[in-house]
Design an enzyme around this catalytic site. Structure first.
Site, mmCIF file in Angstrom:
data_model
loop_
_atom_site.group_PDB
_atom_site.id
_atom_site.type_symbol
_atom_site.label_atom_id
_atom_site.label_comp_id
_atom_site.label_asym_id
_atom_site.label_seq_id
_atom_site.Cartn_x
_atom_site.Cartn_y
_atom_site.Cartn_z
ATOM 1 N N GLY A 89 -11.160 -23.361 -49.486
ATOM 2 C CA GLY A 89 -9.972 -22.989 -48.708
ATOM 3 C C GLY A 89 -10.343 -22.636 -47.288
ATOM 4 N N GLY A 91 -11.392 -20.576 -44.869
ATOM 5 C CA GLY A 91 -11.987 -19.248 -44.798
ATOM 6 C C GLY A 91 -12.013 -18.699 -43.384
ATOM 7 N NE ARG A 92 -15.801 -21.734 -40.223
ATOM 8 C CZ ARG A 92 -16.929 -22.044 -39.626
ATOM 9 N NH1 ARG A 92 -17.315 -21.330 -38.601
ATOM 10 N NH2 ARG A 92 -17.643 -23.060 -40.026
ATOM 11 C CE LYS A 111 -14.551 -25.231 -38.282
ATOM 12 N NZ LYS A 111 -15.095 -26.560 -38.573
ATOM 13 C CG ASP A 123 -18.194 -14.041 -39.479
ATOM 14 O OD1 ASP A 123 -17.671 -15.162 -39.656
ATOM 15 O OD2 ASP A 123 -19.204 -13.869 -38.769
ATOM 16 N N GLY A 124 -15.082 -15.094 -41.093
ATOM 17 C CA GLY A 124 -13.862 -15.739 -40.599
ATOM 18 C C GLY A 124 -13.966 -16.265 -39.179
ATOM 19 N NE ARG A 174 -10.133 -29.070 -38.086
ATOM 20 C CZ ARG A 174 -11.030 -28.648 -38.983
ATOM 21 N NH1 ARG A 174 -12.303 -28.923 -38.843
ATOM 22 N NH2 ARG A 174 -10.650 -27.937 -40.026
ATOM 23 C CG ASP A 250 -15.466 -28.881 -48.811
ATOM 24 O OD1 ASP A 250 -16.338 -29.462 -49.470
ATOM 25 O OD2 ASP A 250 -15.729 -28.061 -47.914
ATOM 26 C CG ASP A 260 -14.406 -29.180 -41.838
ATOM 27 O OD1 ASP A 260 -14.531 -28.534 -40.786
ATOM 28 O OD2 ASP A 260 -14.091 -28.653 -42.915
HETATM 29 P P1 AMP Z 1 -17.639 -25.807 -43.643
HETATM 30 O O1 AMP Z 1 -19.086 -25.864 -43.918
HETATM 31 O O2 AMP Z 1 -17.298 -25.355 -42.242
HETATM 32 O O3 AMP Z 1 -16.913 -27.053 -44.014
HETATM 33 O O4 AMP Z 1 -17.077 -24.646 -44.581
HETATM 34 C C1 AMP Z 1 -17.136 -24.630 -45.979
HETATM 35 C C2 AMP Z 1 -16.294 -23.511 -46.497
HETATM 36 O O5 AMP Z 1 -16.806 -22.248 -46.064
HETATM 37 C C3 AMP Z 1 -14.836 -23.542 -46.038
HETATM 38 O O6 AMP Z 1 -14.068 -23.013 -47.070
HETATM 39 C C4 AMP Z 1 -14.861 -22.635 -44.841
HETATM 40 O O7 AMP Z 1 -13.600 -22.121 -44.543
HETATM 41 C C5 AMP Z 1 -15.837 -21.562 -45.289
HETATM 42 N N1 AMP Z 1 -16.489 -20.899 -44.174
HETATM 43 C C6 AMP Z 1 -17.445 -21.413 -43.363
HETATM 44 N N2 AMP Z 1 -17.835 -20.509 -42.448
HETATM 45 C C7 AMP Z 1 -17.105 -19.402 -42.668
HETATM 46 C C8 AMP Z 1 -17.032 -18.126 -42.048
HETATM 47 N N3 AMP Z 1 -17.803 -17.800 -41.006
HETATM 48 N N4 AMP Z 1 -16.162 -17.231 -42.554
HETATM 49 C C9 AMP Z 1 -15.399 -17.528 -43.615
HETATM 50 N N5 AMP Z 1 -15.420 -18.697 -44.238
HETATM 51 C C10 AMP Z 1 -16.255 -19.635 -43.781
HETATM 52 MG MG MG Z 2 -15.255 -27.723 -44.339
#
Ligand code: AMP
Ligand code: MG
Length: 475
Positions: A89, A91-92, A111, A123-124, A174, A250, A260
């Site tokens: 989901g 997360g940020r 983002k 940390d979002g 984005r 994802d 992504d």
């Molecule tokens: P990504 O590698 O950016 O595709 O992220 C994979 C998953 O980790 C997704 O659900 C992102 O929303 C979550 N995510 C990545 N970095 C963070 C962060 N700093 N804080 C919260 N969620 C994160």
């Molecule tokens: Mg991702």
């Protein structure tokens, strides 16, 4: 023309059942700073020409509110490095909503917007470094002619964010045709919420494939569309030397846009085993694995849709992936070699050139660019000369004039790509509040196929120091 406060969001996704997302506001930075605004993209979105980027920044940072947006964090899951992760989901990220443009619906998504229920241990936030990389890559891909998400605006801050070192937080908006990923379907199917799969299928057909609405087997048709755009997209990546880095399900857009990308990289030397993501120890997402990983991801999607798509057709569609991929790849390579006629051995000719490039550690982009020059001195060795002879022999089948061929080649072989060291230099300066290299690089990437004497340096192969650069998933 779109006015900011009353920006015409249409919120199709927010109208879906609550299981699809969590509606929420986001967390502003205390001292947001405008880093870059993408005027060209704003125009494409139908924003007013007099739009003040500083004003837009206040909306994006959350200091001012869009009247018509229903901000939300999307729920999805996915296969990461081949392993099933039931809950990912945004997360940020925050989806602001959809905007109807003359190019169809476009999502606006922030983002780095702060924590959501999907943040897990994160940390979002997003750091300036990765925000710049994502911005640059979207522009590079778009101007090369490869479908990709792009960014509308980049905002920096003085909020410390802790990664391997302490960095600063940043946000970007984005813009993508959709943020619906393969992992959205997987989330419902494998989390005992399979009743939502057809709801999402209908949503995608209604909003993105209306022509399928009354088809007799519209869900399988949709699956076919997704598989085909995926195969064609990855063919483009291969032809331009792009490695995505994290092809988890994802991170796969259902509309075939590059999406992504974190630790992405463009090839410098032609090295088919190139692994751009330093955290990818097994090389699952190595450059030459991308086509088969694309197919693997389509299998994962088929598994998520299995109760709704017709099994025999699904097998045929999956089996046709390779053909669709190679058709697209061969078409692009023909253009790269300036070939207008279709001959059965064309791809073989390309493969022989690639073998030579690999053996001689030739720069992928520059070799193809040089090839369009009549007086190039690329081939000094025996094997190279042999290849050149074969190529010249093949050119005899062409009805096109040499001038015409040169033109096709110049429009198909970029002079400028987003080399990792260029991004790195721009980031290093930006982290010290000097954005001049970043802005120059953005300009360079806008015209990848045109000669530009002012930017000659940007076409240079990487300096030695940059060969040790390591790009990880950390963002
Ligand atoms: P990504 O590698 O950016 O595709 O992220 C994979 C998953 O980790 C997704 O659900 C992102 O929303 C979550 N995510 C990545 N970095 C963070 C962060 N700093 N804080 C919260 N969620 C994160
Ligand atoms: Mg991702």
């Amino acid at each position: 023309m779109q006015d900011l406060e009353s920006l015409n969001f249409s919120n199709q996704f927010a109208d879906l059942p609550e299981d699809f997302f969590h509606k929420q506001e986001w967390t502003p930075f205390d001292n947001p700073k405008l880093i870059h605004f993408n005027e060209e993209l704003a125009e494409l979105l139908g924003f007013s020409k007099n739009l003040n980027p500083e004003d837009l920044m206040l909306y994006i940072n959350g200091n001012k509110a869009f009247k018509n947006s229903t901000p939300l964090a999307m729920a999805y899951a996915g296969h990461q490095f081949g392993s099933w992760v039931p809950q990912l989901g945004d997360g940020r990220g925050i989806l602001l909503g959809q905007i109807q443009t003359k190019h169809g619906l476009m999502d606006l998504h922030i983002k780095g917007a702060g924590k959501t229920p999907y943040s897990r241990f994160g940390d979002g936030r997003a750091v300036l470094r990765s925000t710049i990389r994502e911005y640059l890559c979207g522009e590079a891909m778009h101007h090369l002619g490869i479908p990709s998400s792009r960014s509308l605006i980049m905002i920096g801050s003085d909020e410390p964010v802790f990664r391997e070192t302490t960095e600063f937080g940043a946000m970007m908006v984005r813009v993508a045709k959709t943020h619906i990923r393969f992992g959205h379907f997987e989330y419902f199917m494998h989390n005992k919420k399979s009743e939502f799969v057809p709801i999402l299928l209908d949503h995608v057909i209604d909003n993105y494939f209306p022509k399928l609405k009354n088809a007799s087997d519209s869900y399988t048709d949709l699956f076919e569309e997704i598989v085909n755009v995926t195969a064609r997209l990855i063919a483009k990546w291969q032809a331009f030397g792009f490695a995505h880095g994290v092809m988890n399900t994802d991170n796969m857009s259902i509309l075939g846009e590059t999406f992504d990308f974190g630790p992405f990289g463009f090839l410098d030397d032609y090295d088919p085993g190139f692994i751009c993501n330093h955290s990818d120890h097994q090389g699952r997402y190595a450059f030459n694995n991308q086509p088969s990983i694309g197919l693997w991801n389509c299998h994962a999607l088929a598994a998520a849709l299995k109760d709704h798509i017709e099994i025999e057709r699904t097998k045929e569609i999956i089996n046709a992936y390779e053909k669709v991929f190679y058709e697209e790849l061969t078409n692009i390579f023909r253009k790269k070699l300036g070939l207008s006629e279709i001959k059965p051995n064309d791809l073989k000719l390309v493969e022989e050139l690639l073998t030579w490039m690999k053996k001689n550690k030739k720069d992928y982009t520059n070799t193809f660019r040089e090839l369009s020059k009549e007086d190039n001195d690329l081939f000094e060795d025996q094997e190279g000369k042999l290849w050149l002879e074969k190529y010249q022999e093949r050119l005899k089948d062409e009805k096109n004039t040499p001038e015409n061929r040169k033109q096709i080649m110049e429009q198909s072989n970029p002079k400028f790509i987003l080399r990792n060291y260029l991004a790195q230099e721009a980031i290093q300066d930006a982290e010290n509040s000097d954005f001049s290299k970043l802005y120059n690089l953005i300009e360079v990437l806008k015209k990848p196929y045109e000669e530009n004497v002012n930017f000659e340096d940007y076409a240079k192969v990487p300096p030695d120091w940059s060969k040790k650069l390591e790009i990880s998933c950390s963002s």
